[in-house]
Design a protein around this motif. Structure first.
Motif, PDB file in Angstrom:
ATOM      1  N   LEU A  75      48.721 111.786  33.886  1.00 42.18           N
ATOM      2  CA  LEU A  75      49.253 110.420  33.881  1.00 42.18           C
ATOM      3  C   LEU A  75      48.117 109.413  33.725  1.00 42.18           C
ATOM      4  CD1 LEU A  75      51.963 110.619  36.714  1.00 42.18           C
ATOM      5  CD2 LEU A  75      52.231 111.039  34.263  1.00 42.18           C
ATOM      6  N   LEU A  78      47.090 109.274  30.127  1.00 42.75           N
ATOM      7  CA  LEU A  78      48.023 108.474  29.315  1.00 42.75           C
ATOM      8  C   LEU A  78      47.720 106.985  29.501  1.00 42.75           C
ATOM      9  CD1 LEU A  78      51.432 110.317  29.946  1.00 42.75           C
ATOM     10  CD2 LEU A  78      49.834 110.648  28.061  1.00 42.75           C
ATOM     11  N   VAL A  85      54.436 104.732  27.928  1.00 42.19           N
ATOM     12  CA  VAL A  85      55.456 105.676  28.408  1.00 42.19           C
ATOM     13  C   VAL A  85      56.805 104.974  28.528  1.00 42.19           C
ATOM     14  CG1 VAL A  85      56.140 107.238  30.289  1.00 42.19           C
ATOM     15  CG2 VAL A  85      53.718 107.026  29.657  1.00 42.19           C
ATOM     16  N   THR A 104      54.429 106.118  20.967  1.00 37.79           N
ATOM     17  CA  THR A 104      55.398 106.124  22.081  1.00 37.79           C
ATOM     18  C   THR A 104      55.405 107.501  22.747  1.00 37.79           C
ATOM     19  OG1 THR A 104      56.831 104.429  21.152  1.00 37.79           O
ATOM     20  CG2 THR A 104      57.881 106.021  22.610  1.00 37.79           C
ATOM     21  N   THR A 105      55.368 107.492  24.061  1.00 42.28           N
ATOM     22  CA  THR A 105      55.313 108.747  24.820  1.00 42.28           C
ATOM     23  C   THR A 105      56.486 108.812  25.803  1.00 42.28           C
ATOM     24  OG1 THR A 105      52.913 108.823  24.615  1.00 42.28           O
ATOM     25  CG2 THR A 105      53.873 110.095  26.430  1.00 42.28           C
ATOM     26  N   VAL A 106      57.109 109.979  25.878  1.00 36.94           N
ATOM     27  CA  VAL A 106      58.222 110.185  26.806  1.00 36.94           C
ATOM     28  C   VAL A 106      57.859 111.365  27.704  1.00 36.94           C
ATOM     29  CG1 VAL A 106      60.661 110.813  27.011  1.00 36.94           C
ATOM     30  CG2 VAL A 106      59.916 109.350  25.117  1.00 36.94           C
ATOM     31  N   ILE A 107      58.029 111.183  29.000  1.00 32.49           N
ATOM     32  CA  ILE A 107      57.815 112.297  29.933  1.00 32.49           C
ATOM     33  C   ILE A 107      59.188 112.868  30.270  1.00 32.49           C
ATOM     34  CG2 ILE A 107      57.036 112.921  32.263  1.00 32.49           C
ATOM     35  CD1 ILE A 107      55.014 110.549  32.000  1.00 32.49           C
ATOM     36  N   MET A 129      55.480 104.392  35.868  1.00 30.01           N
ATOM     37  CA  MET A 129      55.843 105.133  34.657  1.00 30.01           C
ATOM     38  C   MET A 129      57.230 105.747  34.850  1.00 30.01           C
ATOM     39  SD  MET A 129      52.405 107.160  33.577  1.00 30.01           S
ATOM     40  CE  MET A 129      50.937 106.340  32.977  1.00 30.01           C
ATOM     41  N   ALA A 131      60.468 108.384  33.720  1.00 31.20           N
ATOM     42  CA  ALA A 131      60.603 109.731  33.142  1.00 31.20           C
ATOM     43  C   ALA A 131      62.064 109.971  32.802  1.00 31.20           C
ATOM     44  CB  ALA A 131      60.123 110.781  34.136  1.00 31.20           C
TER      45      ALA A 131
END
Ligand SMILES: [Zn+2]
Length: 367
Positions: A75, A78, A85, A104-107, A129, A131
């Protein structure tokens, strides 16, 4: 619930891994990571996690459980490297409107293990962040250890090297008089038999009785597993807390299986939706294939069930042209070194994977 290891463009083995890491360090020093990040800036990075270590689960299934301190490190990476996120719902909506931020980031976190609530939620909350949580709801209702995982765990944990399982009354185990739980070949087949029998021929009370009998025979104390909820899922109240914290609760089937036939799939999704939608307070249209298992035939079935996106355990980034009902992910595990994680996030690993696939295709055509 998926033990799929990260399938990179390289094979396994320590020497290969060392060469791989050296190549990646050189590539980064040459500026190729930054170039890859620019080339893949429109692609969404969908990270995949399952559970988080609370006791010895990490040693039991290393590819499924992240040590919380390692997850915190990811994390921080990132944040430091400027990967924005978003939840999957938000990322998909913004991509459709053409306003998604670069990289773009997706957890995503699969299954809804209790450790997600206990270990991952505080770490994500601290960093603000969000999720996306894919929840399978049968064991959320039951609040007992997930049967199949628990059978495998008891075998792994057993200190005995010879056990008589013929007394369990399970068809197929009548001759299992002297089983070595640590023997990877024969024990694995017996674990499969026990899981299939429990799931197909027993009700919940029968499964619980079978687990208790198995724990006694294998000389493993089941109480701490139950009490510490090592192999249990979140409660509806815990899920509601995560949803209220801005997490995106989404579908993963009720019983962690997706039949290919329309009626079977509809039932799994309807049962899952009936449990989750009142908690999420919105219609759920994003889905994750149980164990990442998917077939082309599933796409039509999912479309018919009103599913907008579905993630797999196939490695890769999600480009604009990627089929939305078979989206690849970055399967992060404790086995992935920092430089490998960086190569995945910067898009270098995926470009390399695509190049290798393209060359293989050409070679195949020329052969
Ligand atoms: Zn799963």
């Amino acid at each position: 619930m998926n033990a799929a290891a990260t399938a990179g463009p390289w094979g396994r083995g320590e020497a290969v891994q060392a060469v791989k890491r050296t190549v990646l360090h050189v590539a980064r020093a040459l500026g190729l990571f930054r170039l890859a990040r620019w080339i893949t800036r429109d692609a969404t990075r969908v990270l995949c996690y399952h559970g988080f270590n609370m006791a010895d689960e990490g040693r039991f299934r290393p590819s499924m459980y992240m040590p919380p301190e390692l997850f915190a490190g990811r994390l921080e990476f990132l944040r430091r490297h400027g990967f924005p996120v978003l939840t999957l719902s938000e990322a998909e909506a913004r991509t459709r409107e053409g306003v998604a931020p670069p990289c773009t980031t997706v957890i995503t976190i699969d299954d809804g293990w209790y450790s997600t609530y206990a270990e991952a939620l505080p770490l994500l909350r601290e960093r603000e962040m969000p999720a996306t949580l894919y929840v399978t709801s049968y064991y959320m209702d039951k609040q007992t250890p997930v049967y199949g995982m628990c059978v495998a765990y008891l075998f792994w944990k057993s200190p005995t090297r010879r056990v008589d399982l013929s007394t369990l009354g399970v068809p197929g185990l009548e001759q299992a008089h002297a089983v070595d739980p640590a023997d990877s070949g024969s024990a694995a087949a017996i674990v499969d038999t026990l899981i299939a029998h429990g799931e197909n021929a027993c009700d919940q009370a029968g499964r619980e009785r079978l687990l208790a009998a198995l724990a006694r025979l294998l000389d493993v104390d089941l109480d701490p597993v139950v009490e510490r909820r090592l192999l249990s899922l979140v409660t509806p109240a815990e899920l509601a807390e995560m949803s209220a914290a801005g997490w995106d609760v989404q579908l993963h089937t009720h019983r962690h299986r997706l039949p290919v036939d329309m009626a079977g799939a509809e039932r799994e999704l309807a049962d899952n939706r009936a449990r989750l939608e009142p908690i999420a307070g919105k219609p759920l249209t994003h889905f994750c294939y149980p164990s990442g298992d998917w077939l082309p035939a599933h796409l039509e079935v999912l479309r018919g069930c009103g599913i907008e996106s579905a993630t797999t355990c196939d490695p890769g980034l999600v480009y604009r042209a990627t089929e939305r009902l078979a989206m690849p992910r970055i399967m992060d595990t404790p086995n992935m070194s920092v430089i490998e994680f960086e190569a995945e996030m910067y898009g270098f690993a995926d470009l390399l994977r695509r190049t290798v696939a393209l060359l293989g295709l050409r070679r195949g055509r020329n052969a």
